[in-house]
Write an enzyme that holds these catalytic residues in place. Structure first.
Site, PDB file in Angstrom:
ATOM      1  N   ALA A   1     -26.806  -6.566  -4.857  1.00 56.13           N
ATOM      2  CA  ALA A   1     -28.104  -5.975  -5.207  1.00 56.13           C
ATOM      3  C   ALA A   1     -29.247  -6.817  -4.635  1.00 56.13           C
ATOM      4  CB  ALA A   1     -28.229  -5.859  -6.725  1.00 56.13           C
TER       5      ALA A   1
ATOM      6  N   LEU B   1     -21.842  -7.809  -8.216  1.00 53.75           N
ATOM      7  CA  LEU B   1     -22.815  -6.711  -8.165  1.00 53.75           C
ATOM      8  C   LEU B   1     -24.212  -7.257  -7.897  1.00 53.75           C
ATOM      9  CD1 LEU B   1     -21.777  -4.471 -11.225  1.00 53.75           C
ATOM     10  CD2 LEU B   1     -21.233  -4.132  -8.822  1.00 53.75           C
TER      11      LEU B   1
ATOM     12  N   ASP C   1       0.879  -1.171   0.000  1.00 53.14           N
ATOM     13  CA  ASP C   1       0.000   0.000   0.000  1.00 53.14           C
ATOM     14  C   ASP C   1       0.916   1.220   0.000  1.00 53.14           C
ATOM     15  OD1 ASP C   1      -3.171   0.493   1.535  1.00 53.14           O
ATOM     16  OD2 ASP C   1      -1.878   2.093   0.789  1.00 53.14           O
TER      17      ASP C   1
ATOM     18  N   THR D   1     -14.508  -4.715  -6.361  1.00 54.20           N
ATOM     19  CA  THR D   1     -15.765  -4.880  -7.102  1.00 54.20           C
ATOM     20  C   THR D   1     -15.726  -3.958  -8.299  1.00 54.20           C
ATOM     21  OG1 THR D   1     -16.876  -5.346  -5.049  1.00 54.20           O
ATOM     22  CG2 THR D   1     -18.270  -4.721  -6.899  1.00 54.20           C
TER      23      THR D   1
ATOM     24  N   LYS E   1     -23.258  -1.247  11.079  1.00 57.43           N
ATOM     25  CA  LYS E   1     -23.807  -2.465  11.675  1.00 57.43           C
ATOM     26  C   LYS E   1     -22.934  -2.810  12.877  1.00 57.43           C
ATOM     27  CE  LYS E   1     -21.479  -6.107   9.136  1.00 57.43           C
ATOM     28  NZ  LYS E   1     -21.646  -7.199   8.191  1.00 57.43           N
TER      29      LYS E   1
ATOM     30  N   ASN F   1      -9.445   0.773  -4.290  1.00 57.31           N
ATOM     31  CA  ASN F   1     -10.852   1.151  -4.169  1.00 57.31           C
ATOM     32  C   ASN F   1     -11.422   1.617  -5.510  1.00 57.31           C
ATOM     33  OD1 ASN F   1      -9.214   3.346  -3.978  1.00 57.31           O
ATOM     34  ND2 ASN F   1     -10.608   4.519  -2.681  1.00 57.31           N
TER      35      ASN F   1
ATOM     36  N   CYS G   1     -20.624  -1.027   0.409  1.00 54.56           N
ATOM     37  CA  CYS G   1     -20.880  -1.797  -0.817  1.00 54.56           C
ATOM     38  C   CYS G   1     -22.262  -1.615  -1.420  1.00 54.56           C
ATOM     39  CB  CYS G   1     -20.681  -3.279  -0.522  1.00 54.56           C
ATOM     40  SG  CYS G   1     -18.964  -3.658  -0.182  1.00 54.56           S
TER      41      CYS G   1
ATOM     42  N   ALA H   1     -25.091 -10.114  -6.415  1.00 59.38           N
ATOM     43  CA  ALA H   1     -25.247 -10.639  -5.046  1.00 59.38           C
ATOM     44  C   ALA H   1     -25.582  -9.492  -4.095  1.00 59.38           C
ATOM     45  CB  ALA H   1     -23.967 -11.356  -4.596  1.00 59.38           C
TER      46      ALA H   1
END
Ligand code: UDX
Length: 442
Positions: free
Chosen positions: A205, A201, A17, A112, A319, A71, A256, A203
């Site tokens: 959605a 995408l 990184d 993603t 969460k 990202n 996400c 999954a």
């Protein structure tokens, strides 16, 4: 990756990184993210077959396989702004891989990405003219925050997408063998590149759609005295529907769901499918409606004004079991209540630093209080916005006694025993269930 390293001692893993502080933190006692169980695994593998470095070029050059997890935020400028994925970091990485390679490599998309991204990456990588060959694979990550270690240790499935060419299939098999070190073979599935990219995408959605669906029903339940938990239980026992992801809440958050759905919407538009785009867009709109419906309920129940009233927000994380506040409904509720000029106190066991950062200028108008009892003291209302078990275990009698009366509790996660709270004297407003109030209705 630390979990992969722990199962594959025969291979060497280097995480690179450009952010020096982050690379240092990964090797310190305080990891840059809070994720239950991760500390031990990093400790176990660090310095053995897991290394961290900021020397990106050197490790690109030495690697046989490169996992790219840069990202891909929602684009904020130009065409597709607000919906399409911003691929500039991905493309820069592809060029950097090309510049620093002296051997052929497998490049794995972990981030993603929109469907057909691998095509562009292959073009960049294979434009070298020096005889090197790059196979691009798609291996989407399905783990959820808070349960990342378990999800990696025992994944429902691992998906690997590749080209049907001989070299593409060889690359797919290489990755299959890596996962086969701990994942049962029948759970490692392979697909073509585009199916694999799109599946990630889709999954997300579908998962988000379930939450928006049950949340839409929660609004109807509040009007009809039906109970959304009872409805979710009743429909979830049908195996075709299934019982997971039917917990009605103040809304879904996280880095996400919204981003990936907007990306899907953009793709549908791009390919000339406006009806499909509108269908999925509604999942995001329903989530925004749910967040704002929660705030409206708070304001209307508290005699149509919260200006100057102290309100304790229990939870900032999107969460439980994470310190992540990205797209957190808790912060959306906070912003809306600040608009109403409420006096906001936030308490959260892990996410206060990120909340402060994400709220930016608005953070100056918020009090951050580590102790939930102190947060609730002299408050008119509590809003439960994250389902931390810590909030379940509090002494609500003590809390009630310290609050301004009438005392309100808005349970955005249906976390606490509502009858008990009502018996203590609270006016209780769950999600998708009849309110329990001591106030005279008129
Ligand atoms: C999600 C996907 O689950 C994961 O597979 C993917 O790799 C990344 O995105 P994550 O964002 O970590 O993972 O969290 P998740 O557990 O899916 O929860 C997302 C949001 O939905 C949270 O705000 C959560 O509180 C909310 N939620 C979840 C509900 O409101 N009700 C539910 O029944 C489930």
């Amino acid at each position: 990756m630390p979990i992969v390293a722990s199962h594959c001692p025969q291979h060497r893993f280097v995480i690179v990184d450009i952010n020096e502080a982050r690379i240092a933190a990964w090797q310190s006692d305080k990891l840059p993210i809070y994720e239950p169980g991760l500390d031990e695994i990093v400790k176990k593998t660090l310095g053995k077959n897991l290394f961290f470095s900021t020397d990106v070029n050197k490790h690109i050059s030495e690697a046989d396989i490169i996992f790219v997890s840069v990202n891909t935020p929602t684009k904020v400028f130009g065409e597709g702004a607000g919906r399409a994925a911003d691929l500039q970091y991905w493309e820069k990485t592809a060029r950097q891989i090309l510049e620093n390679s002296i051997t052929s490599k497998i490049v794995v998309e972990k981030s993603t990405l929109p469907v057909r991204t691998a095509e562009a990456m292959e073009r960049i990588l294979n434009s070298n003219g020096n005889g090197l060959h790059f196979d691009v694979l798609s291996n989407p990550e399905f783990l959820a925050e808070g349960t990342a270690v378990r999800d990696m240790e025992e994944p429902d499935r691992v998906l690997i997408g590749g080209r049907t060419t001989e070299s593409g299939q060889r690359a797919v098999q290489t990755l299959v063998e890596l996962y086969a070190n701990w994942v049962p073979r029948e759970r490692i599935i392979t697909a073509n590149l585009w199916s694999s990219e799109l599946s990630k995408l889709v999954a997300n959605a579908f998962l988000a759609q379930r939450i928006s669906s049950i949340n839409s029903i929660s609004a109807l339940c509040e009007k009809t005295e039906a109970d959304v938990s009872e409805v979710a239980h009743a429909i979830g026992l049908d195996n075709r529907i299934g019982k997971y992801f039917l917990r009605s809440s103040v809304g879904f958050g996280g880095s996400c769901f919204k981003k990936d759905i907007l990306n899907l919407v953009y793709l549908c538009e791009h390919y000339g499918l406006p009806e499909v785009a509108r269908y999925w867009e509604q999942v995001v709109k329903m989530n925004e409606y749910q967040e704002m419906r929660f705030v409206s309920k708070m304001v209307s129940s508290m005699f149509n004004t919260v200006a100057g009233k102290r309100i304790a927000l229990f939870g900032a994380a999107f969460k439980a079991n994470t310190n992540d506040t990205r797209e957190s409904p808790a912060l959306e509720v906070c912003r809306a209540l600040l608009e109403e000029r409420a006096d906001i106190v936030i308490t959260d066991p892990q996410a206060m630093d990120n909340a402060r950062h994400d709220l930016g200028e608005l953070a100056k108008r918020v009090t951050f209080e580590a102790d939930p009892y102190a947060a609730a003291k002299e408050a008119h209302a509590i809003a439960i916005l994250t389902e931390w078990t810590q909030f379940k275990e509090l002494d609500y009698e003590k809390i009630y006694n310290s609050m301004i009366k009438p005392a309100f509790i808005f349970d955005g996660r249906n976390l606490i025993d509502h009858k008990k709270l009502y018996q203590l004297g609270f006016n209780v407003y769950p999600i998708g269930k009849p309110a329990l109030t001591h106030l005279q209705s008129h």
